[in-house]
Design an enzyme around this catalytic site. Structure first.
Site, PDB file in Angstrom:
ATOM      1  N   ASP A  98      54.986  34.906  68.858  1.00  0.00           N
ATOM      2  CA  ASP A  98      54.483  35.558  67.657  1.00  0.00           C
ATOM      3  C   ASP A  98      53.463  34.619  67.012  1.00  0.00           C
ATOM      4  O   ASP A  98      53.823  33.665  66.344  1.00  0.00           O
ATOM      5  CB  ASP A  98      55.662  35.840  66.704  1.00  0.00           C
ATOM      6  CG  ASP A  98      55.202  36.458  65.398  1.00  0.00           C
ATOM      7  OD1 ASP A  98      53.977  36.553  65.170  1.00  0.00           O
ATOM      8  OD2 ASP A  98      56.076  36.848  64.598  1.00  0.00           O
ATOM      9  N   PHE A 113      60.319  33.878  61.107  1.00  0.00           N
ATOM     10  CA  PHE A 113      59.861  35.056  60.374  1.00  0.00           C
ATOM     11  C   PHE A 113      59.000  35.913  61.288  1.00  0.00           C
ATOM     12  O   PHE A 113      57.989  35.458  61.806  1.00  0.00           O
ATOM     13  CB  PHE A 113      59.061  34.685  59.122  1.00  0.00           C
ATOM     14  CG  PHE A 113      58.723  35.904  58.307  1.00  0.00           C
ATOM     15  CD1 PHE A 113      59.668  36.487  57.483  1.00  0.00           C
ATOM     16  CD2 PHE A 113      57.473  36.506  58.396  1.00  0.00           C
ATOM     17  CE1 PHE A 113      59.380  37.643  56.758  1.00  0.00           C
ATOM     18  CE2 PHE A 113      57.175  37.656  57.675  1.00  0.00           C
ATOM     19  CZ  PHE A 113      58.131  38.223  56.854  1.00  0.00           C
ATOM     20  N   LYS A 128      47.530  39.441  60.823  1.00  0.00           N
ATOM     21  CA  LYS A 128      46.978  38.616  59.728  1.00  0.00           C
ATOM     22  C   LYS A 128      45.462  38.378  59.866  1.00  0.00           C
ATOM     23  O   LYS A 128      44.699  39.262  59.554  1.00  0.00           O
ATOM     24  CB  LYS A 128      47.767  37.314  59.605  1.00  0.00           C
ATOM     25  CG  LYS A 128      49.190  37.568  59.078  1.00  0.00           C
ATOM     26  CD  LYS A 128      49.746  36.437  58.235  1.00  0.00           C
ATOM     27  CE  LYS A 128      50.989  36.886  57.495  1.00  0.00           C
ATOM     28  NZ  LYS A 128      52.246  36.453  58.105  1.00  0.00           N
TER      29      LYS A 128
HETATM   30  C1  LIG Z   1      53.404  37.417  58.359  1.00  0.00           C
HETATM   31  C2  LIG Z   1      54.063  37.353  59.652  1.00  0.00           C
HETATM   32  C3  LIG Z   1      54.580  38.502  60.265  1.00  0.00           C
HETATM   33  C4  LIG Z   1      54.595  39.854  59.590  1.00  0.00           C
HETATM   34  O1  LIG Z   1      53.311  40.343  59.378  1.00  0.00           O
HETATM   35  P1  LIG Z   1      53.117  41.583  58.404  1.00  0.00           P
HETATM   36  O2  LIG Z   1      51.681  41.963  58.596  1.00  0.00           O
HETATM   37  O3  LIG Z   1      53.423  41.118  57.025  1.00  0.00           O
HETATM   38  O4  LIG Z   1      54.049  42.649  58.837  1.00  0.00           O
HETATM   39  C5  LIG Z   1      55.138  38.396  61.515  1.00  0.00           C
HETATM   40  N1  LIG Z   1      55.189  37.213  62.135  1.00  0.00           N
HETATM   41  C6  LIG Z   1      54.694  36.081  61.595  1.00  0.00           C
HETATM   42  C7  LIG Z   1      54.754  34.802  62.361  1.00  0.00           C
HETATM   43  C8  LIG Z   1      54.129  36.104  60.319  1.00  0.00           C
HETATM   44  O5  LIG Z   1      53.680  34.989  59.767  1.00  0.00           O
END
Ligand SMILES: *Cc1c(COP(=O)(O)O)cnc(C)c1O
Length: 452
Positions: A265, A174, A294
């Protein structure tokens, strides 16, 4: 437009926002207006979803305030221990006083930047990030969200490696839901309606080095060389999937062999969540590009960042306007991020996440004993934990029973078959103990194979 009506309504809402406490009558009004607002103007689908995860009425689903660093309160005054942590935004707890103070102090002086002069907090935050990130990660670009961080990372990698168009991501990944990041995200339900996505993306099975190597080789043979590999070091939304210890070092080695950049990420795993400041530190791997968001804004401001080595980031030196954002790196967000990093270090929160993570993993394992017919796995690293159930239905019923018992958890991207447990890193032992009790209780109540 009925101007009088809008003025009255906005005025009424502003009064409400200014209130510390609300009366039962006001709570009723808030509940009614919220439900109607979602039904008529936001998206009624959310109401259907909330109904299914609350056994009482929808009254229980309207939130109102924080209740200390690790809990929040609904509009009727019921408290919930926050074991969702806003999907991992509340690492330093809800409304940490130092983060609040930094943001309020900055707000009192200047909210947003001129966009033209040099804004100091951005420079300070970038320097701090270079210091706390591993290896030679050095230059930062600031964003407002996780998906924007991933977009920036993909664009940077493509600009750096223009003759290598392929980006490899992993199954169950994700990375967000805007077009570039969605192209890396692996869930069909989220991708299918929006195709075609950004070309050049391929997916390999997470934690399978052999498949990655074969894919990179195949891409080289066809001339679609791999310019970047995009991975979460531990997959969050995909079900808290922890790779073998040799996976990420192996990925890094392959990236070097094939001249591909490694983009990690850490939007969810960063900022202390897994027991180190960044999850890649568990594996001794430094990416070429690191994505954050986040918890980066301390649970107060939306904020994200992408940090790269000078070698990679210098692609943008000639023209710093190649990739920009109006609000990214604004002074309020930078103030929040600087205070967040200060608090993480001052309160030793990454180490606390490691310690409390062990405590909670053990407690959760104890709570599920005797329920092997329902729970198939309890896993985690630091305070990024998950409960895996035999099926979606059991997980869903357990989450619902926990909600009724004042503990908020939720499913993952997969579905409720895996429930994540992701509290603030400040969660107290007695709160964790209450979570174990509620879980044991919930499991005793939920029946396997019960009608949906
Ligand atoms: C939540 C998340 C995202 C996306 O972040 P948003 O602020 O919702 O766009 C991207 N990568 C990872 C690993 C995430 O957990």
């Amino acid at each position: 437009m009925d101007e009088k009506k809008v003025l009255d309504f906005t005025g009424q809402v502003l009064e409400l926002i200014a209130k510390d406490q609300i009366s039962p009558a006001e709570a009723q009004w808030v509940t009614r207006e919220t439900i109607e607002g979602f039904q008529e103007y936001v998206n009624p689908g959310f109401l259907e979803y909330r109904k299914s995860v609350t056994s009482g009425s929808l009254d229980a689903a309207v939130e109102w305030a924080d209740a200390g660093p690790n809990s929040f309160r609904d509009v009727n005054g019921k408290e919930y221990i926050d074991c969702l942590g806003g999907f991992g935004i509340y690492n330093v707890g809800h409304r940490h006083p130092k983060v609040m103070k930094a943001v309020l102090d900055q707000l009192n002086r200047q909210a947003l930047h001129s966009q033209d002069l040099l804004d100091p907090l951005r420079a300070f935050l970038a320097k701090i990030l270079a210091d706390i990130t591993p290896g030679d990660l050095k230059y930062s670009f600031f964003t407002n969200s996780g998906t924007e961080s991933v977009e920036a990372a993909i664009k940077l990698a493509r600009a750096y490696n223009p003759s290598k168009p392929t980006v490899i991501a992993a199954t169950r990944a994700f990375h967000g839901k805007s077009y570039g990041s969605l192209s890396g995200t692996a869930k069909g339900v989220f991708r299918r309606p929006f195709g075609p996505l950004v070309p050049g993306f391929r997916h390999v099975v997470f934690n399978d080095l052999d498949m990655l190597e074969k894919t990179m080789e195949a891409c080289r043979l066809t001339g679609d060389d791999v310019g970047a590999v995009l991975l979460e070091p531990i997959q969050g939304e995909g079900g808290v999937n922890i790779p073998d210890d040799d996976y990420l070092p192996g990925v890094q080695k392959l990236c070097r062999e094939y001249g591909a950049l490694l983009i990690l990420d850490e939007v969810q795993t960063g900022m202390g969540r897994t027991g180190k400041m960044f999850a890649c530190e568990h594996y001794g791997v430094t990416p070429d590009i690191l994505c954050l968001a986040k918890a980066f804004g301390g649970g107060i401001m939306p904020a994200g960042a992408v940090i790269a080595t000078e070698e990679v980031f210098s692609t943008l030196f000639d023209n710093p306007f190649l990739h920009t954002t109006t609000f990214g790196g604004n002074p309020l967000a930078c103030a929040a991020a600087i205070a967040t990093i200060h608090v993480l270090l001052e309160e030793n929160l990454p180490a606390r996440a490691a310690e409390m993570g062990e405590y909670m993993l053990e407690g959760l394992k104890r709570a599920v004993k005797g329920h092997e017919d329902k729970v198939v796995d309890v896993r985690g690293k630091g305070l990024l934990m998950a409960l895996e159930f035999v099926d979606d239905h059991v997980g869903f019923e357990v989450a619902k029973a926990l909600f009724d018992r004042g503990v908020l958890v939720t499913g993952t991207l997969i579905n409720a078959q895996v429930i994540r447990v992701e509290p603030p890193l400040t969660i107290k032992k007695e709160q964790a103990d209450r979570v174990f009790e509620a879980l044991a209780d919930a499991l005793a109540q939920v029946r396997v194979g019960a009608a949906q």
